[in-house]
Each structure stands twice: as C-alpha cells, then as structure tokens.
Design a protein around this motif. Structure first.
Motif, mmCIF file in Angstrom:
data_model
loop_
_atom_site.group_PDB
_atom_site.id
_atom_site.type_symbol
_atom_site.label_atom_id
_atom_site.label_comp_id
_atom_site.label_asym_id
_atom_site.label_seq_id
_atom_site.Cartn_x
_atom_site.Cartn_y
_atom_site.Cartn_z
ATOM 1 N N UNK A 1 0.088 2.185 -6.827
ATOM 2 C CA UNK A 1 -0.181 4.082 -6.620
ATOM 3 C C UNK A 1 -0.718 4.080 -5.833
ATOM 4 N N UNK A 2 -0.471 4.890 -4.927
ATOM 5 C CA UNK A 2 -1.485 5.789 -4.300
ATOM 6 C C UNK A 2 -2.835 5.669 -4.447
ATOM 7 N N UNK A 3 -3.488 6.196 -3.974
ATOM 8 C CA UNK A 3 -5.135 6.918 -4.036
ATOM 9 C C UNK A 3 -4.908 8.645 -4.483
ATOM 10 N N UNK A 4 -4.104 9.180 -4.315
ATOM 11 C CA UNK A 4 -4.225 10.552 -4.078
ATOM 12 C C UNK A 4 -4.531 11.854 -3.393
ATOM 13 N N UNK A 5 -3.719 12.744 -3.278
ATOM 14 C CA UNK A 5 -3.899 13.474 -2.268
ATOM 15 C C UNK A 5 -4.670 15.525 -3.726
ATOM 16 N N UNK A 6 -5.691 15.907 -3.138
ATOM 17 C CA UNK A 6 -5.576 16.795 -3.592
ATOM 18 C C UNK A 6 -5.003 18.399 -3.708
ATOM 19 N N UNK A 7 -3.905 18.561 -4.390
ATOM 20 C CA UNK A 7 -3.962 19.816 -4.019
ATOM 21 C C UNK A 7 -4.181 20.990 -5.439
ATOM 22 N N UNK A 8 -4.900 22.035 -4.275
ATOM 23 C CA UNK A 8 -5.120 23.319 -4.826
ATOM 24 C C UNK A 8 -4.634 24.629 -4.977
ATOM 25 N N UNK A 9 -4.319 25.420 -5.606
ATOM 26 C CA UNK A 9 -3.653 26.129 -6.238
ATOM 27 C C UNK A 9 -4.247 27.885 -6.189
ATOM 28 N N UNK A 10 -4.527 28.628 -5.250
ATOM 29 C CA UNK A 10 -5.869 29.414 -6.031
ATOM 30 C C UNK A 10 -5.801 30.482 -4.842
ATOM 31 N N UNK A 11 -6.005 31.451 -5.422
ATOM 32 C CA UNK A 11 -5.745 32.641 -4.377
ATOM 33 C C UNK A 11 -7.358 33.165 -4.324
ATOM 34 N N UNK B 1 0.608 -1.314 -0.314
ATOM 35 C CA UNK B 1 -0.574 0.017 -0.737
ATOM 36 C C UNK B 1 0.989 1.048 0.110
ATOM 37 N N UNK B 2 1.019 2.334 -0.700
ATOM 38 C CA UNK B 2 0.969 4.112 -0.637
ATOM 39 C C UNK B 2 -0.276 4.004 -0.651
ATOM 40 N N UNK B 3 0.245 5.352 0.811
ATOM 41 C CA UNK B 3 -1.056 6.647 1.228
ATOM 42 C C UNK B 3 0.101 7.911 1.426
ATOM 43 N N UNK B 4 -0.806 8.687 0.237
ATOM 44 C CA UNK B 4 -0.734 9.869 0.530
ATOM 45 C C UNK B 4 -0.439 11.034 1.394
ATOM 46 N N UNK B 5 -0.207 11.794 1.622
ATOM 47 C CA UNK B 5 -1.165 12.979 2.779
ATOM 48 C C UNK B 5 -0.170 14.196 2.215
ATOM 49 N N UNK B 6 -0.615 15.385 2.578
ATOM 50 C CA UNK B 6 -0.218 16.651 3.377
ATOM 51 C C UNK B 6 -0.796 17.163 1.921
ATOM 52 N N UNK B 7 -1.799 16.864 0.878
ATOM 53 C CA UNK B 7 -2.449 17.880 -0.097
ATOM 54 C C UNK B 7 -3.042 19.198 1.152
ATOM 55 N N UNK B 8 -3.575 20.167 -0.002
ATOM 56 C CA UNK B 8 -4.428 21.121 0.623
ATOM 57 C C UNK B 8 -4.526 22.677 -0.493
ATOM 58 N N UNK B 9 -5.622 23.057 0.193
ATOM 59 C CA UNK B 9 -5.215 24.876 -0.514
ATOM 60 C C UNK B 9 -4.304 25.800 0.223
#
Length: 124
Positions: free
Chosen positions: A114-124, A3-11
C-alpha cells in the motif's frame, strides 16, 4: 525497498478532473494486480478500481463507473487513476495498492502493498 507513492491529489471543484499517479519502486508493477482504494472520514476503506495482472480485467465501483479510468505505464512502473466529473462524495484519501496474483477482487484484504495515500477534496 518495496514502495508505492501516490501523487496528484488536491482541491478541485465539482465537475472537475484530477489524475492520480502511483509510482512503484523495488518491484515491477507489470507482475502485480493493482488497485485504487479510498477512505472518506468516518467510513471504511473501499475499492474504487482494480485491474488484474493476468488478463487486464478491470473493476470499477458502481459509484465511479463512466467517470474514472485505471491504467498503468509499465515503462515508468507507474499506475494512474483518471478522475472526471468529480463529485463532493468523491472526497477521500486515495490509496494505491498491489498484490502478486494473476487476479483479485477489489477488496482491501486481498492487497499486500500500500501507498501512504493522497488527499482528494471536491468542494465548491
């Protein structure tokens, strides 16, 4: 078990930084070529950065050179992607991946796990 588990994503705002982590279980990352990939809405998954098991050779997509850094901590069986100077076009789901070969390119078809993914959103 593997298993692979991503973390740390965000806005985050443009120009900001994030560090993504990918924790492996059921296998030892030190024996695998590893990589980070991303997929933006409506687009194909693309290689962002990869590092070869054999000699530590790294690959970075032109769009992230000088801004992103791939690494791993073998003692923690974890891989990382440090992302600096983030841009709106970096917005995507980020995936970590691994393959038990000495060297690989940074193409999605080369990677087995593959991991399941983590969302990264870059927005002002």
């Amino acid at each position: 078990q593997l298993q692979l588990v991503e973390s740390g994503g965000g806005l985050v705002q443009p120009g900001g930084s994030l560090r993504l982590s990918c924790a492996a279980s059921g296998f030892t990352l030190a024996y695998y070529t590893i990589g980070w990939f991303r997929q933006a809405p409506g687009k194909e998954r693309e290689g962002v950065s990869c590092i070869s098991r054999g000699d530590g050779t790294t690959y970075y997509a032109d769009s992230v050179k000088g801004r992103f850094t791939i690494s791993r901590t073998n003692a923690k069986n974890t891989m990382y992607l440090q992302m600096n100077s983030l841009k709106p076009e970096d917005t995507a789901v980020y995936y970590c991946a691994a393959v038990p070969t000495l060297r690989a390119m940074c193409e999605t078809h080369e990677y087995d796990y593959w991991g399941q993914g983590t969302q990264v959103t870059v927005s002002s």
